[in-house]
Design a protein around this motif. Sequence first.
Motif, PDB file in Angstrom:
ATOM      1  N   SER A  80       0.823  -1.216   0.000  1.00  5.06           N
ATOM      2  CA  SER A  80       0.000   0.000   0.000  1.00  5.06           C
ATOM      3  C   SER A  80       0.855   1.263   0.000  1.00  5.06           C
ATOM      4  CB  SER A  80      -0.951  -0.003   1.210  1.00  5.06           C
ATOM      5  OG  SER A  80      -1.957   0.969   1.059  1.00  5.06           O
ATOM      6  N   GLY A  81       1.941   1.226  -0.783  1.00  3.44           N
ATOM      7  CA  GLY A  81       2.796   2.386  -0.936  1.00  3.44           C
ATOM      8  C   GLY A  81       3.850   2.570   0.132  1.00  3.44           C
ATOM      9  N   VAL A  82       3.902   1.700   1.131  1.00  2.00           N
ATOM     10  CA  VAL A  82       4.880   1.796   2.214  1.00  2.00           C
ATOM     11  C   VAL A  82       5.918   0.693   2.031  1.00  2.00           C
ATOM     12  CG1 VAL A  82       5.246   1.711   4.706  1.00  2.00           C
ATOM     13  CG2 VAL A  82       3.164   2.756   3.775  1.00  2.00           C
ATOM     14  N   VAL A  83       7.207   1.069   2.162  1.00  2.00           N
ATOM     15  CA  VAL A  83       8.302   0.113   1.994  1.00  2.00           C
ATOM     16  C   VAL A  83       8.726  -0.410   3.360  1.00  2.00           C
ATOM     17  CG1 VAL A  83      10.641  -0.235   1.150  1.00  2.00           C
ATOM     18  CG2 VAL A  83       9.094   1.307  -0.075  1.00  2.00           C
ATOM     19  N   PHE A  84       8.614  -1.730   3.541  1.00  2.00           N
ATOM     20  CA  PHE A  84       9.105  -2.403   4.748  1.00  2.00           C
ATOM     21  C   PHE A  84      10.411  -3.097   4.362  1.00  2.00           C
ATOM     22  CE2 PHE A  84       4.618  -1.906   5.352  1.00  2.00           C
ATOM     23  CZ  PHE A  84       4.427  -1.726   6.718  1.00  2.00           C
ATOM     24  N   PRO A  85      11.560  -2.609   4.859  1.00  2.00           N
ATOM     25  CA  PRO A  85      12.849  -3.168   4.408  1.00  2.00           C
ATOM     26  C   PRO A  85      13.150  -4.520   5.031  1.00  2.00           C
ATOM     27  CG  PRO A  85      13.206  -1.502   6.078  1.00  2.00           C
ATOM     28  CD  PRO A  85      11.736  -1.494   5.804  1.00  2.00           C
ATOM     29  N   VAL A  86      14.176  -5.151   4.490  1.00  2.00           N
ATOM     30  CA  VAL A  86      14.661  -6.408   5.063  1.00  2.00           C
ATOM     31  C   VAL A  86      15.053  -6.195   6.527  1.00  2.00           C
ATOM     32  CG1 VAL A  86      16.465  -8.171   4.887  1.00  2.00           C
ATOM     33  CG2 VAL A  86      15.452  -7.193   2.814  1.00  2.00           C
ATOM     34  N   ASP A  87      14.756  -7.168   7.365  1.00  2.00           N
ATOM     35  CA  ASP A  87      15.050  -7.176   8.801  1.00  2.00           C
ATOM     36  C   ASP A  87      14.116  -6.275   9.605  1.00  2.00           C
ATOM     37  OD1 ASP A  87      17.097  -9.002   8.540  1.00  2.00           O
ATOM     38  OD2 ASP A  87      18.638  -7.463   8.295  1.00  2.00           O
ATOM     39  N   ASN A 108      17.563   1.075  12.306  1.00  2.89           N
ATOM     40  CA  ASN A 108      18.529   2.066  11.840  1.00  2.89           C
ATOM     41  C   ASN A 108      19.831   1.882  12.616  1.00  2.89           C
ATOM     42  OD1 ASN A 108      16.887   3.366   9.969  1.00  2.89           O
ATOM     43  ND2 ASN A 108      15.962   4.669  11.537  1.00  2.89           N
ATOM     44  N   ASP A 109      20.934   1.802  11.907  1.00  2.00           N
ATOM     45  CA  ASP A 109      22.226   1.617  12.579  1.00  2.00           C
ATOM     46  C   ASP A 109      22.543   2.835  13.432  1.00  2.00           C
ATOM     47  OD1 ASP A 109      22.511  -0.804  11.313  1.00  2.00           O
ATOM     48  OD2 ASP A 109      23.675   0.036   9.637  1.00  2.00           O
ATOM     49  N   GLY A 110      22.650   2.587  14.736  1.00  2.00           N
ATOM     50  CA  GLY A 110      23.037   3.644  15.655  1.00  2.00           C
ATOM     51  C   GLY A 110      21.946   4.650  15.950  1.00  2.00           C
ATOM     52  N   GLY A 111      20.719   4.415  15.484  1.00  2.00           N
ATOM     53  CA  GLY A 111      19.645   5.371  15.738  1.00  2.00           C
ATOM     54  C   GLY A 111      18.373   4.656  16.153  1.00  2.00           C
ATOM     55  N   PRO A 112      17.360   5.418  16.529  1.00  2.00           N
ATOM     56  CA  PRO A 112      16.097   4.810  16.938  1.00  2.00           C
ATOM     57  C   PRO A 112      15.415   4.139  15.746  1.00  2.00           C
ATOM     58  CG  PRO A 112      15.839   7.178  16.731  1.00  2.00           C
ATOM     59  CD  PRO A 112      17.302   6.894  16.562  1.00  2.00           C
TER      60      PRO A 112
END
Length: 272
Positions: free
Chosen positions: A108-115, A164-168
């Motif tokens: 629905s237009g939203v990208v859910f990345p790997v992991d 996110n690496d190193g972030g929230p």
Amino acid sequence: MRFRLPALLLATLLPAATPAADGLLHERWSLAFGGYGNRLGLDGRIDGNTDVRGTPFDFDDSFGFDRHERLRMAELTLAPARDHELRLRGFRDRRRHDTTLTEELVFSGVVFPVDADVRGRFGLDVLDLDYTWWRWRQATRASGLVLGLTRLRAGIDLDGEARNDGGPPEPLRADYARHLYAPSLGLAFKAAPGERWRYRLDAGAMRLRHAGIHGTILEASAAAEYFPAHRLGIGLRYTWTRLEAEGRRGDTLRGELDLDYAGWQLYLRLRS
């Protein structure tokens, strides 16, 4: 089953019945309720209202939607005349499962990345209203034509966080929910070899053409019922339904969706 005791008490309060004058098959009304062991299959893609094409995705493999669930079902049947029958049936299915994606998902237009950690929720409400004309009837068996209307409400909700690496973590959310209406045409057969046994077979097809959505629905069921008392019986029914739908315009379904659900229903029937 929690409804068994009230049904037994109600059956004892009803006046004693005598066989119908026009054969064993005619029952003025009946009420059935029980449990539904349902297995679900769900795959397809949802594009949403963007130009981004959704990912073809097998939701039952990735979210565990294909496992058996215990559902509740109810059915009311009315026969105002000997050769005419109205039937209202319904059930509700709710499933939830959490997963960590092993491939990118565009929904629905939203990208859910790997992991990404994603919570998947699925809901399905089905309500059937059909009319049967028992055109070919004998004393202990009958065949007829069935005209019906099915209302389905299907919804898929994905809620998760991208790492996110190193972030929230980045919150992600997408959902899809629509009502669909489908007229149907089918055939039915029923038999009553004696006072205690009833059998019924149904098969039908529907054509979806609603709010820019096109598709087909195929369904079939087979049931056997045993009545230890004239008014109260127990039934076992197997049902199978397959839906294939696609849509390409407006804010309705943009994408493709294939849905299968099938399983055994065990129920009590109270009849007149």
